[in-house]
Design a protein around this motif. Structure first.
Motif, PDB file in Angstrom:
ATOM      1  N   LEU A 155       0.819  -1.215   0.000  1.00 15.90           N
ATOM      2  CA  LEU A 155       0.000   0.000   0.000  1.00 15.90           C
ATOM      3  C   LEU A 155       0.851   1.263   0.000  1.00 15.90           C
ATOM      4  CD1 LEU A 155      -2.800  -0.920   2.571  1.00 15.90           C
ATOM      5  CD2 LEU A 155      -3.170  -0.251   0.189  1.00 15.90           C
ATOM      6  N   ALA A 156       1.948   1.225   0.763  1.00 14.06           N
ATOM      7  CA  ALA A 156       2.726   2.438   0.976  1.00 14.06           C
ATOM      8  C   ALA A 156       3.785   2.680  -0.088  1.00 14.06           C
ATOM      9  CB  ALA A 156       3.397   2.385   2.353  1.00 14.06           C
ATOM     10  N   SER A 157       4.011   1.741  -0.991  1.00 19.96           N
ATOM     11  CA  SER A 157       5.122   1.880  -1.939  1.00 19.96           C
ATOM     12  C   SER A 157       4.742   2.637  -3.200  1.00 19.96           C
ATOM     13  CB  SER A 157       5.674   0.504  -2.312  1.00 19.96           C
ATOM     14  OG  SER A 157       4.666  -0.312  -2.867  1.00 19.96           O
ATOM     15  N   GLY A 158       3.427   2.831  -3.460  1.00 23.19           N
ATOM     16  CA  GLY A 158       3.028   3.570  -4.641  1.00 23.19           C
ATOM     17  C   GLY A 158       3.488   2.891  -5.921  1.00 23.19           C
ATOM     18  N   PRO A 159       3.876   3.672  -6.938  1.00 22.69           N
ATOM     19  CA  PRO A 159       4.287   3.066  -8.209  1.00 22.69           C
ATOM     20  C   PRO A 159       5.652   2.383  -8.158  1.00 22.69           C
ATOM     21  CG  PRO A 159       4.558   5.448  -8.295  1.00 22.69           C
ATOM     22  CD  PRO A 159       3.864   5.145  -6.999  1.00 22.69           C
ATOM     23  N   ARG A 160       6.484   2.699  -7.155  1.00 25.99           N
ATOM     24  CA  ARG A 160       7.830   2.100  -7.064  1.00 25.99           C
ATOM     25  C   ARG A 160       7.764   0.883  -6.147  1.00 25.99           C
ATOM     26  NH1 ARG A 160      12.478   6.456  -6.346  1.00 25.99           N
ATOM     27  NH2 ARG A 160      13.624   4.638  -7.103  1.00 25.99           N
TER      28      ARG A 160
END
Length: 448
Positions: A155-160
């Motif tokens: 959830l917290a990593s976004g697109p990376r």
């Protein structure tokens, strides 16, 4: 040009709710959507991962002490390792599958408390069966912690996503790398009772995970930084039902399941080698080169610490060069060093061990990410499968290695173990990153 701030831009097929003007975000919501907050969440779960896995990894690191104190043989040590990893291997995918359907955020601190109880039990163990109970508790703590923690990282990593998984996983591998130092600096001088010292950091990590769990409860699937792969299986099934013909979905499902089977076999081989080196290479140095226990632990620390660095760099490298490329390189690139290691002396081994650890563990987070992208919408189950079941199956190899060494000697055992990275060529059978990306573009996303 008309300002679009505070408005949603409708897309083709958008619902009326999507077309409606967005409500102004409250201060609390803006705080939750701050990318800096996501970095702190990743760092928090990485730190908790460090504490969790250091407690798990310290058990094989203190095998020489347990063997001396409790008169355990190599086969019994193999069973202890099997109990530790098998507990997590059986339960992690089950817990992950359950939390895919209904996330249980407070499993994060609960897992830390189970591990704490296991370390206290280990400190007080007086016989083989007490040690087994201790490792079962630690394994249960690991099984409970990992799936939900991996979901938070997703959830917290976004697109990376590669970077996000690397930050999360490097905490665990850093914790594993600390185990030999903890053994040399704490367990060798103070004995088995030193396991009680883990109570304080475990309690602190449980408190930290309470805060992360409270944050996790505020996050919705509509969060702007949440990856699309976190959608529930039911919702994604509904979308795919209209996007792809039934026959095409069935063929794709077979292809994806075959790829997952190959990936599990790959991780099994990598874990077999990693567990074998972690458990028995210190004995090899002690018996073959006459090194004391404390100095032998230094070699293991170099192997595991470099592996933690490999885990950290593996995700960004996979974002840059592709998941499959890193998977293949992590085993075949390590093969020359693995084959060389049993034939060099202690001085050269100091240089070979960190190189070997860095390359082998560079695919640790990448294998989790690859599985999650094979079956998006099953983040917890894929995390549990790869971190838990596939990694735990490496413990079966620990029993085989222990039995092999007991019958044929430590030197021949290390030579046999060095061949395993060559079998990493199995990764060539995996679908390419381009092929998997095509599944997402066309909407033909497979489901377990």
């Amino acid at each position: 040009m008309r300002a679009t701030v505070g408005r949603k831009i409708p897309f083709p097929g958008a619902s009326e709710e999507d077309k409606a003007p967005a409500k102004p975000a409250t201060a609390r919501e803006k705080g939750r959507r701050d990318p800096a907050m996501f970095l702190w969440i990743l760092l928090a779960i990485s730190l908790a991962h460090l504490f969790n896995d250091s407690m798990q990894a310290v058990i094989p690191a203190v095998f020489p002490i347990l063997r001396e104190n409790l008169a355990l043989d190599y086969v019994q040590l193999g069973w202890v390792s099997f109990a530790l990893y098998a507990t997590a291997s059986v339960l992690q995918p089950v817990i992950g599958l359950g939390t895919d359907r209904r996330p249980l955020v407070y499993l994060l601190p609960t897992g830390m408390l189970f591990s704490l109880a296991g370390m206290v039990t280990l400190a007080l163990a007086h016989e083989f069966h007490h040690v087994l109970l201790a490792v079962l508790l630690v394994g249960l703590g690991s099984a409970v912690f990992h799936p939900e923690a991996s979901r938070v990282a997703h959830l917290a990593s976004g697109p990376r996503r590669g970077l996000g998984q690397s930050i999360f996983q490097v905490g665990g591998n850093a914790g594993q790398s600390l185990a030999p130092l903890l053994s040399a600096l704490i367990f060798v001088p103070f004995g088995q009772r030193a396991a009680l010292y883990f109570a304080l950091p475990a309690a602190a990590a449980a408190g930290l995970m309470l805060a992360v769990a409270a944050w996790r409860k505020t996050i919705t699937k509509a969060h702007p930084f949440a990856p699309a792969g976190d959608q529930g299986p039911a919702e994604r099934d509904r979308k795919t039902e209209t996007a792809a013909p039934h026959a095409g979905r069935h063929r794709l499902l077979i292809r994806a399941r075959w790829a997952l089977l190959v990936l599990v076999a790959f991780v099994f081989l990598r874990s077999w080698y990693h567990v074998g080196m972690s458990n028995f290479y210190a004995f090899y140095l002690i018996e073959r080169s006459g090194l004391p226990v404390q100095r032998a632990q230094l070699y293991l620390f170099l192997f595991l610490a470099a592996g933690a660095l490999g885990t950290l760099f593996g995700g960004p490298l996979a974002d840059r060069f592709g998941r499959k490329t890193v998977l293949v390189f992590s085993m075949l690139g390590a093969s020359p060093f693995a084959l060389l290691l049993p034939h060099v002396g202690p001085a050269l081994a100091l240089a070979v061990m960190p190189i070997l650890g860095f390359i082998v563990l560079s695919s640790f987070s990448v294998s989790v990410l690859y599985a999650q992208e094979l079956f998006p919408g099953h983040v917890g189950a894929m995390s549990g499968l790869i971190i838990g079941l596939a990694f735990g199956m490496g413990a079966v190899g620990a029993i085989a290695v222990g039995a092999f060494i007991e019958h044929f000697g430590i030197t021949l055992g290390m030579q046999a173990l060095s061949v395993l990275p060559l079998l990493g060529a199995l990764a060539f059978l995996l679908p390419s990153d381009r092929e998997i990306a095509g599944w997402h573009v066309t909407g033909k996303v497979p489901h377990a």
